[in-house]
Design a protein around this motif. Structure first.
Motif, PDB file in Angstrom:
ATOM      1  N   LEU A 156       0.835  -1.202   0.000  1.00 35.01           N
ATOM      2  CA  LEU A 156       0.000   0.000   0.000  1.00 35.01           C
ATOM      3  C   LEU A 156       0.873   1.257   0.000  1.00 35.01           C
ATOM      4  O   LEU A 156       1.843   1.359   0.753  1.00 35.01           O
ATOM      5  CB  LEU A 156      -0.905   0.019   1.237  1.00 35.01           C
ATOM      6  CG  LEU A 156      -1.929  -1.115   1.367  1.00 35.01           C
ATOM      7  CD1 LEU A 156      -2.643  -1.024   2.711  1.00 35.01           C
ATOM      8  CD2 LEU A 156      -2.931  -1.071   0.226  1.00 35.01           C
ATOM      9  N   THR A 157       0.517   2.206  -0.841  1.00 33.70           N
ATOM     10  CA  THR A 157       1.197   3.506  -0.853  1.00 33.70           C
ATOM     11  C   THR A 157       0.152   4.610  -0.842  1.00 33.70           C
ATOM     12  O   THR A 157      -0.973   4.428  -1.329  1.00 33.70           O
ATOM     13  CB  THR A 157       2.098   3.664  -2.092  1.00 33.70           C
ATOM     14  OG1 THR A 157       1.297   3.521  -3.279  1.00 33.70           O
ATOM     15  CG2 THR A 157       3.217   2.630  -2.092  1.00 33.70           C
ATOM     16  N   PHE A 158       0.527   5.751  -0.301  1.00 34.38           N
ATOM     17  CA  PHE A 158      -0.392   6.878  -0.153  1.00 34.38           C
ATOM     18  C   PHE A 158       0.333   8.160  -0.539  1.00 34.38           C
ATOM     19  O   PHE A 158       1.556   8.266  -0.387  1.00 34.38           O
ATOM     20  CB  PHE A 158      -0.883   6.981   1.295  1.00 34.38           C
ATOM     21  CG  PHE A 158      -1.444   5.691   1.838  1.00 34.38           C
ATOM     22  CD1 PHE A 158      -2.791   5.405   1.722  1.00 34.38           C
ATOM     23  CD2 PHE A 158      -0.607   4.755   2.445  1.00 34.38           C
ATOM     24  CE1 PHE A 158      -3.305   4.213   2.215  1.00 34.38           C
ATOM     25  CE2 PHE A 158      -1.113   3.563   2.941  1.00 34.38           C
ATOM     26  CZ  PHE A 158      -2.460   3.295   2.823  1.00 34.38           C
ATOM     27  N   VAL A 159      -0.442   9.112  -1.021  1.00 37.81           N
ATOM     28  CA  VAL A 159       0.116  10.419  -1.359  1.00 37.81           C
ATOM     29  C   VAL A 159      -0.604  11.466  -0.520  1.00 37.81           C
ATOM     30  O   VAL A 159      -1.820  11.650  -0.638  1.00 37.81           O
ATOM     31  CB  VAL A 159      -0.039  10.734  -2.860  1.00 37.81           C
ATOM     32  CG1 VAL A 159       0.493  12.139  -3.154  1.00 37.81           C
ATOM     33  CG2 VAL A 159       0.688   9.699  -3.698  1.00 37.81           C
ATOM     34  N   PHE A 160       0.142  12.146   0.334  1.00 39.65           N
ATOM     35  CA  PHE A 160      -0.398  13.206   1.177  1.00 39.65           C
ATOM     36  C   PHE A 160       0.425  14.473   0.944  1.00 39.65           C
ATOM     37  O   PHE A 160       1.655  14.459   1.113  1.00 39.65           O
ATOM     38  CB  PHE A 160      -0.341  12.818   2.655  1.00 39.65           C
ATOM     39  CG  PHE A 160      -1.110  11.568   2.994  1.00 39.65           C
ATOM     40  CD1 PHE A 160      -2.475  11.493   2.765  1.00 39.65           C
ATOM     41  CD2 PHE A 160      -0.467  10.463   3.533  1.00 39.65           C
ATOM     42  CE1 PHE A 160      -3.188  10.342   3.076  1.00 39.65           C
ATOM     43  CE2 PHE A 160      -1.169   9.320   3.851  1.00 39.65           C
ATOM     44  CZ  PHE A 160      -2.541   9.255   3.617  1.00 39.65           C
ATOM     45  N   ARG A 161      -0.254  15.516   0.519  1.00 46.24           N
ATOM     46  CA  ARG A 161       0.398  16.813   0.269  1.00 46.24           C
ATOM     47  C   ARG A 161       1.590  16.665  -0.674  1.00 46.24           C
ATOM     48  O   ARG A 161       2.651  17.264  -0.485  1.00 46.24           O
ATOM     49  CB  ARG A 161       0.852  17.452   1.581  1.00 46.24           C
ATOM     50  CG  ARG A 161      -0.268  17.705   2.570  1.00 46.24           C
ATOM     51  CD  ARG A 161       0.275  18.242   3.874  1.00 46.24           C
ATOM     52  NE  ARG A 161      -0.738  18.244   4.917  1.00 46.24           N
ATOM     53  CZ  ARG A 161      -0.477  18.458   6.205  1.00 46.24           C
ATOM     54  NH1 ARG A 161       0.774  18.691   6.598  1.00 46.24           N
ATOM     55  NH2 ARG A 161      -1.440  18.441   7.097  1.00 46.24           N
ATOM     56  N   GLY A 162       1.401  15.830  -1.669  1.00 45.70           N
ATOM     57  CA  GLY A 162       2.444  15.649  -2.666  1.00 45.70           C
ATOM     58  C   GLY A 162       3.536  14.684  -2.272  1.00 45.70           C
ATOM     59  O   GLY A 162       4.461  14.439  -3.058  1.00 45.70           O
ATOM     60  N   SER A 163       3.459  14.120  -1.086  1.00 45.29           N
ATOM     61  CA  SER A 163       4.488  13.184  -0.626  1.00 45.29           C
ATOM     62  C   SER A 163       3.941  11.761  -0.666  1.00 45.29           C
ATOM     63  O   SER A 163       2.826  11.501  -0.198  1.00 45.29           O
ATOM     64  CB  SER A 163       4.923  13.523   0.802  1.00 45.29           C
ATOM     65  OG  SER A 163       5.476  14.820   0.867  1.00 45.29           O
ATOM     66  N   ARG A 164       4.716  10.846  -1.220  1.00 45.23           N
ATOM     67  CA  ARG A 164       4.322   9.443  -1.269  1.00 45.23           C
ATOM     68  C   ARG A 164       4.863   8.731  -0.028  1.00 45.23           C
ATOM     69  O   ARG A 164       6.063   8.785   0.248  1.00 45.23           O
ATOM     70  CB  ARG A 164       4.861   8.785  -2.535  1.00 45.23           C
ATOM     71  CG  ARG A 164       4.434   7.321  -2.705  1.00 45.23           C
ATOM     72  CD  ARG A 164       4.939   6.784  -4.038  1.00 45.23           C
ATOM     73  NE  ARG A 164       4.301   7.466  -5.148  1.00 45.23           N
ATOM     74  CZ  ARG A 164       3.114   7.132  -5.663  1.00 45.23           C
ATOM     75  NH1 ARG A 164       2.441   6.107  -5.153  1.00 45.23           N
ATOM     76  NH2 ARG A 164       2.618   7.801  -6.676  1.00 45.23           N
ATOM     77  N   VAL A 165       3.968   8.068   0.689  1.00 47.55           N
ATOM     78  CA  VAL A 165       4.367   7.380   1.918  1.00 47.55           C
ATOM     79  C   VAL A 165       3.773   5.977   1.932  1.00 47.55           C
ATOM     80  O   VAL A 165       2.835   5.664   1.188  1.00 47.55           O
ATOM     81  CB  VAL A 165       3.900   8.153   3.176  1.00 47.55           C
ATOM     82  CG1 VAL A 165       4.542   9.522   3.249  1.00 47.55           C
ATOM     83  CG2 VAL A 165       2.382   8.272   3.201  1.00 47.55           C
ATOM     84  N   SER A 166       4.320   5.140   2.780  1.00 46.22           N
ATOM     85  CA  SER A 166       3.795   3.791   2.987  1.00 46.22           C
ATOM     86  C   SER A 166       3.812   3.501   4.480  1.00 46.22           C
ATOM     87  O   SER A 166       4.503   4.168   5.249  1.00 46.22           O
ATOM     88  CB  SER A 166       4.628   2.758   2.230  1.00 46.22           C
ATOM     89  OG  SER A 166       5.961   2.760   2.712  1.00 46.22           O
ATOM     90  N   ALA A 167       3.053   2.494   4.863  1.00 41.29           N
ATOM     91  CA  ALA A 167       2.983   2.157   6.284  1.00 41.29           C
ATOM     92  C   ALA A 167       3.646   0.812   6.537  1.00 41.29           C
ATOM     93  O   ALA A 167       4.795   0.731   6.963  1.00 41.29           O
ATOM     94  CB  ALA A 167       1.529   2.144   6.755  1.00 41.29           C
ATOM     95  N   GLY A 168       2.956  -0.273   6.243  1.00 41.10           N
ATOM     96  CA  GLY A 168       3.474  -1.610   6.537  1.00 41.10           C
ATOM     97  C   GLY A 168       2.907  -2.134   7.843  1.00 41.10           C
ATOM     98  O   GLY A 168       2.261  -1.403   8.610  1.00 41.10           O
ATOM     99  N   ALA A 169       3.138  -3.410   8.108  1.00 48.77           N
ATOM    100  CA  ALA A 169       2.639  -4.022   9.341  1.00 48.77           C
ATOM    101  C   ALA A 169       3.483  -5.229   9.694  1.00 48.77           C
ATOM    102  O   ALA A 169       4.063  -5.884   8.822  1.00 48.77           O
ATOM    103  CB  ALA A 169       1.173  -4.430   9.186  1.00 48.77           C
TER     104      ALA A 169
END
Length: 257
Positions: A189-202
């Motif tokens: 899973l990847t996400f884009v918030f305020r132009g920044s791409r981030v991921s979490a993981g578990a």
């Protein structure tokens, strides 16, 4: 004179002869009166037992109110065991399902497993982009977990960034493979918030359910296994092939198994 006396005596005799007949008829009349009275009493009782239209309307109204109250009780009970944000069981609801599952396993010698997942890097996402971003991550993670499990399996949120999955009818090997698949699905899973791409993981920990398991013990076992896995993943992400000492210290102190 003698004829008059004889005639009078004859009339009196006739009257005496007719008297018993009159007396016999009297009881019959009284019996008829009692029958009429009984019938009238029965009619009055039936009238008293019959419901007036207003009474029927009141009963219907009370029944409708009772049905609404029962539905509301069921709704409140369900909401008390549901996570409002994610629409899955909260800790209370999940533990109730776990208790039922363990009872079933003990009675029928069934098999099952518990997987506890802890979301990685959720706090930095909340701190950098706000809790709305963190909520979006949590919803995506629940969707990813749901895609990996069966309808008969149970998903719950134990709190914050920790989830649990109750799996039925699988071996320990299958359970550990499923835990790895869940980690992989969430890692993608990847996400884009305020132009920044981030991921979490578990990180996932597994506990096998047996006839001797109890709720507290199996939750603790899966939780401890999850922390072991989290430490392993942290070392892997940092490119450290061997334990630098901190993880070993945790194990030797008994904090981790």
């Amino acid at each position: 004179m003698k004829k008059k006396t004889t005639a009078a005596a004859s009339g009196a005799a006739k009257r005496r002869k007719g008297a018993p007949a009159a007396r016999k008829s009297a009881p019959g009349k009284r019996t008829g009166t009692r029958g009429a009275g009984t019938k009238a009493a029965g009619t009055k009782a039936a009238t008293r037992g019959a419901l007036a239209p207003s009474d029927k309307s009141t009963i219907r109204r009370l029944r409708a109110q009772l049905a609404r109250a029962q539905a509301r009780i069921e709704e409140l009970q369900a909401s008390s065991e549901t996570d409002f944000l994610l629409d899955i069981l909260n800790r209370r609801g999940f533990e109730r399902e776990l208790v039922r599952s363990l009872s079933f396993i003990k009675r029928y010698q069934a098999s099952g497993a518990l997987i506890v997942l802890d979301v990685d890097r959720l706090k930095p996402i909340n701190d950098a982009f706000g809790h709305a971003a963190g909520d979006e991550v949590l919803k995506a993670i629940v969707a990813a977990i749901s895609d990996q499990v069966r309808a008969s399996d149970v998903i719950g949120r134990l709190g914050g960034d920790e989830f649990a999955v109750l799996l039925w009818n699988l071996s320990e090997t299958d359970a550990r493979a499923k835990a790895a698949a869940l980690e992989e699905a969430i890692d993608r899973l990847t996400f884009v918030f305020r132009g920044s791409r981030v991921s979490a993981g578990a990180s996932a920990g597994v506990a096998i359910l047996t006839a001797h398991s109890d709720v507290d013990r199996v939750l603790d076992e899966a939780d401890r296994a999850m922390y072991v896995r989290k430490a392993q993943r942290r070392h892997e992400s940092q490119g450290i092939p061997e334990d630098p000492g901190g993880y070993s210290a945790l194990r030797s102190s008994g904090t981790l198994p």
